[in-house]
Design a protein around this motif. Structure first.
Motif: not given
Length: 433
Positions: A355-361, A367-375
């Protein structure tokens, strides 16, 4: 209302001091009379600038890092962290001069010690304390041992603080013994028992207190206030570029996880703003895994950090420890930039995942890279997340609302919000303890 804020340092040294000074200013705007008391500066560069500092009745300066030379001096310094008679006397003089209606404590550990609460109790003045760390539960403040998250001390009774010896959480056996003894004596003597209320900036911290049997019936969860970046300084989502990590470069911050994530993001660039003991190792790591794509700026003035954050697609906060209310997260939110945070401590409470950011393990560069790539691949979506976060933080972290909530706590009108006693989730639990 006459409010006396108490903190060992009175200049803008870290998060606790910044919080106290900004809160004092907000309370004055609301019509309160506010004074500040703590330790006299040991260095001319540390002169407090707040007009309410009670000069002349400050506690004597006490330097603990590095430890004073000589065995006898070290013993005296260690004893003063348990109970400081000079600080107690100075507090009595400060109360006589200012006559507060309420004493609001912040970081009083070590240099001041809970001895300063004794004259407050004798005068019958209501005292509250904002908890900026885990010291009432964990002798080493951070719930870290060997650079890893640790919940060994999160247990009722005297067995908790003594875990500092088992894990040697201060590194050496001697240093760990000093903080273990200090915390054990304070808990055995209920040194903080006279505090009428404990203010926790995160539900996670409130839960830690509950599981340790500390502060029962006195804990209030109150989010730290923040100021929004003015609208004219915001950067349109379409004009934002790259990624940012901002903060101290020390192992527990997990900046190495962000650097390793860059190996999974060919073409992306990361700016690391800050300095600290891990910088050289991080620079060497970046040269190996993402040559030419990670820039280290060193420590920057606040306006330059703000400019970096507002111009980024996302801010990574890859901590590997239980951060309480991380400033890096709220700095991103007030700038309308989505943070990507580790699922540890209080950070996930500040971010609604998706919603206003992403939470990763934690500890997971992929996993962090996947979240950053999404943005990165969808800057419009990143912009919408950032706008949602900015709207939320404006509502839930408003400075004037924070002052009003504290007024209720000061007067005793607020109802405590004890955290539920429950086992931590798998991700938030530690293998230690």
């Amino acid at each position: 209302m006459r409010v006396l804020h108490v903190n060992k340092y009175l200049h803008r040294r870290g998060g606790a001091e910044a919080h106290m000074l900004d809160l004092a200013a907000a309370q004055r705007r609301a019509g309160h009379e506010v004074a500040l008391w703590g330790m006299a500066p040991a260095d001319t560069r540390e002169q407090p600038g707040d007009p309410g500092v009670l000069h002349g009745v400050l506690a004597p300066a006490l330097e603990l890092e590095p430890p004073p030379p000589g065995a006898a001096a070290r013993v005296r310094a260690a004893a003063s962290t348990v109970w400081s008679v000079p600080a107690q006397r100075a507090m009595a003089a400060a109360l006589e001069r200012f006559s507060p209606d309420v004493v609001h404590c912040h970081n009083i550990y070590h240099q001041l010690s809970p001895s300063v609460l004794a004259p407050v109790r004798r005068r019958g003045v209501r005292a509250v304390m904002t908890l900026h760390d885990y010291k009432l539960v964990c002798p080493s403040y951070q719930m870290l041992a060997g650079g890893r998250p640790c919940q060994g001390c999160v247990r009722p009774g005297l067995a908790g603080p003594l875990q500092a010896l088992r894990h040697r959480c201060k590194g050496s056996l001697g240093a760990s013994a000093v903080v273990a003894v200090e915390s054990t004596l304070h808990r055995a003597g209920d040194a903080y028992g006279s505090l009428a209320a404990l203010v926790a900036p995160s539900r996670f911290l409130a839960d830690v207190l509950a599981r340790a049997g500390v502060g029962d019936g006195r804990v209030h969860v109150v989010r730290n206030p923040v100021g929004l970046v003015p609208a004219e300084r915001l950067v349109p989502a379409a004009d934002r570029r790259g990624l940012v990590v901002a903060g101290r470069l020390s192992p527990e911050k997990g900046v190495d996880v962000a650097v390793r994530a860059m190996a999974h993001l060919p073409g992306a660039h990361l700016v690391v703003a800050g300095d600290g003991p891990a910088r050289a190792d991080l620079e060497a790591l970046a040269a190996r895994v993402a040559p030419g794509r990670v820039r280290f700026t060193g420590r920057l003035p606040a306006p330059e950090v703000e400019a970096l954050v507002t111009g980024a697609v996302a801010v990574a906060v890859p901590s590997r420890w239980y951060e309480n209310a991380p400033l890096a997260v709220t700095e991103a939110l007030v700038a309308g930039v989505p943070p990507v945070v580790s699922d540890l401590g209080g950070a996930p409470e500040l971010v609604r995942d998706g919603v206003d950011g992403l939470v990763v393990p934690p500890e997971d560069p992929a996993a962090l890279a996947a979240a950053l790539r999404r943005l990165l691949v969808d800057p419009a979506a990143a912009g919408r997340m950032g706008a949602a976060g900015r709207e939320r933080v404006a509502r839930e972290h408003d400075a004037d609302a924070h002052v009003r909530r504290l007024e209720e706590i000061y007067s005793g009108a607020a109802t405590p919000e004890p955290a539920p006693v429950r086992a931590p989730s798998r991700r938030r639990a530690s293998a230690r303890g």
